[in-house]
Write a protein that holds these residues in place. Sequence first.
Motif, PDB file in Angstrom:
ATOM      1  N   LYS A 204      -7.789  -1.060  -3.728  1.00 44.67           N
ATOM      2  CA  LYS A 204      -7.816  -2.518  -3.559  1.00 44.67           C
ATOM      3  C   LYS A 204      -7.035  -2.934  -2.315  1.00 44.67           C
ATOM      4  N   GLY A 205      -5.866  -2.333  -2.142  1.00 41.16           N
ATOM      5  CA  GLY A 205      -5.028  -2.664  -0.986  1.00 41.16           C
ATOM      6  C   GLY A 205      -5.683  -2.298   0.328  1.00 41.16           C
ATOM      7  N   LEU A 206      -6.337  -1.154   0.355  1.00 40.16           N
ATOM      8  CA  LEU A 206      -7.012  -0.728   1.590  1.00 40.16           C
ATOM      9  C   LEU A 206      -8.194  -1.636   1.926  1.00 40.16           C
ATOM     10  N   LYS A 207      -8.915  -2.081   0.905  1.00 38.55           N
ATOM     11  CA  LYS A 207     -10.025  -3.013   1.146  1.00 38.55           C
ATOM     12  C   LYS A 207      -9.492  -4.334   1.692  1.00 38.55           C
ATOM     13  N   GLU A 208      -8.390  -4.799   1.122  1.00 36.55           N
ATOM     14  CA  GLU A 208      -7.780  -6.045   1.599  1.00 36.55           C
ATOM     15  C   GLU A 208      -7.260  -5.871   3.026  1.00 36.55           C
TER      16      GLU A 208
ATOM     17  N   ILE B 224       0.846  -1.204   0.000  1.00 31.96           N
ATOM     18  CA  ILE B 224       0.000   0.000   0.000  1.00 31.96           C
ATOM     19  C   ILE B 224       0.877   1.249   0.000  1.00 31.96           C
ATOM     20  N   ASN B 225       1.904   1.262   0.842  1.00 32.77           N
ATOM     21  CA  ASN B 225       2.811   2.418   0.897  1.00 32.77           C
ATOM     22  C   ASN B 225       3.532   2.635  -0.429  1.00 32.77           C
ATOM     23  N   ALA B 226       3.924   1.554  -1.098  1.00 32.79           N
ATOM     24  CA  ALA B 226       4.589   1.675  -2.397  1.00 32.79           C
ATOM     25  C   ALA B 226       3.642   2.277  -3.427  1.00 32.79           C
ATOM     26  N   ASN B 227       2.387   1.862  -3.395  1.00 35.66           N
ATOM     27  CA  ASN B 227       1.407   2.419  -4.328  1.00 35.66           C
ATOM     28  C   ASN B 227       1.123   3.891  -4.032  1.00 35.66           C
ATOM     29  N   ILE B 228       1.132   4.250  -2.767  1.00 32.04           N
ATOM     30  CA  ILE B 228       0.927   5.657  -2.398  1.00 32.04           C
ATOM     31  C   ILE B 228       2.090   6.504  -2.923  1.00 32.04           C
ATOM     32  N   GLU B 229       3.308   6.005  -2.773  1.00 32.28           N
ATOM     33  CA  GLU B 229       4.471   6.733  -3.288  1.00 32.28           C
ATOM     34  C   GLU B 229       4.384   6.893  -4.805  1.00 32.28           C
ATOM     35  N   ALA B 230       4.016   5.812  -5.509  1.00 30.88           N
ATOM     36  CA  ALA B 230       3.892   5.865  -6.963  1.00 30.88           C
ATOM     37  C   ALA B 230       2.827   6.876  -7.366  1.00 30.88           C
ATOM     38  N   PHE B 231       1.727   6.893  -6.636  1.00 22.72           N
ATOM     39  CA  PHE B 231       0.666   7.856  -6.919  1.00 22.72           C
ATOM     40  C   PHE B 231       1.175   9.285  -6.760  1.00 22.72           C
TER      41      PHE B 231
ATOM     42  N   ALA C 134      -2.409   3.646  -9.998  1.00 26.61           N
ATOM     43  CA  ALA C 134      -1.929   3.508  -8.618  1.00 26.61           C
ATOM     44  C   ALA C 134      -3.064   3.760  -7.631  1.00 26.61           C
ATOM     45  N   ALA C 135      -3.947   4.714  -7.957  1.00 29.01           N
ATOM     46  CA  ALA C 135      -5.081   5.013  -7.077  1.00 29.01           C
ATOM     47  C   ALA C 135      -5.993   3.793  -6.950  1.00 29.01           C
TER      48      ALA C 135
END
Length: 58
Positions: A43-47, A8-15, A37-38
């Motif tokens: 998806k990550g937050l739901k998981e 999730i943190n990696a996706n936030i950085e990419a965003f 990325a959003a």
Amino acid sequence: MKQLVDAINANIEAFQVNAEAQVVKGNKAAGARARKAALEIIKGLKEFRKVSVEEAKK
């Protein structure tokens, strides 16, 4: 769960990087990457919520 939080943190950085490139530099391709990325963040937050609830039940 740690691995999920890291993803999730990696996706936030990419965003953040891609959204800034779109806004500041007008890079349209970066906008597409930011939107992707959003979706991955959502998806990550739901998981995370699902896993967190299961862990709380233990």
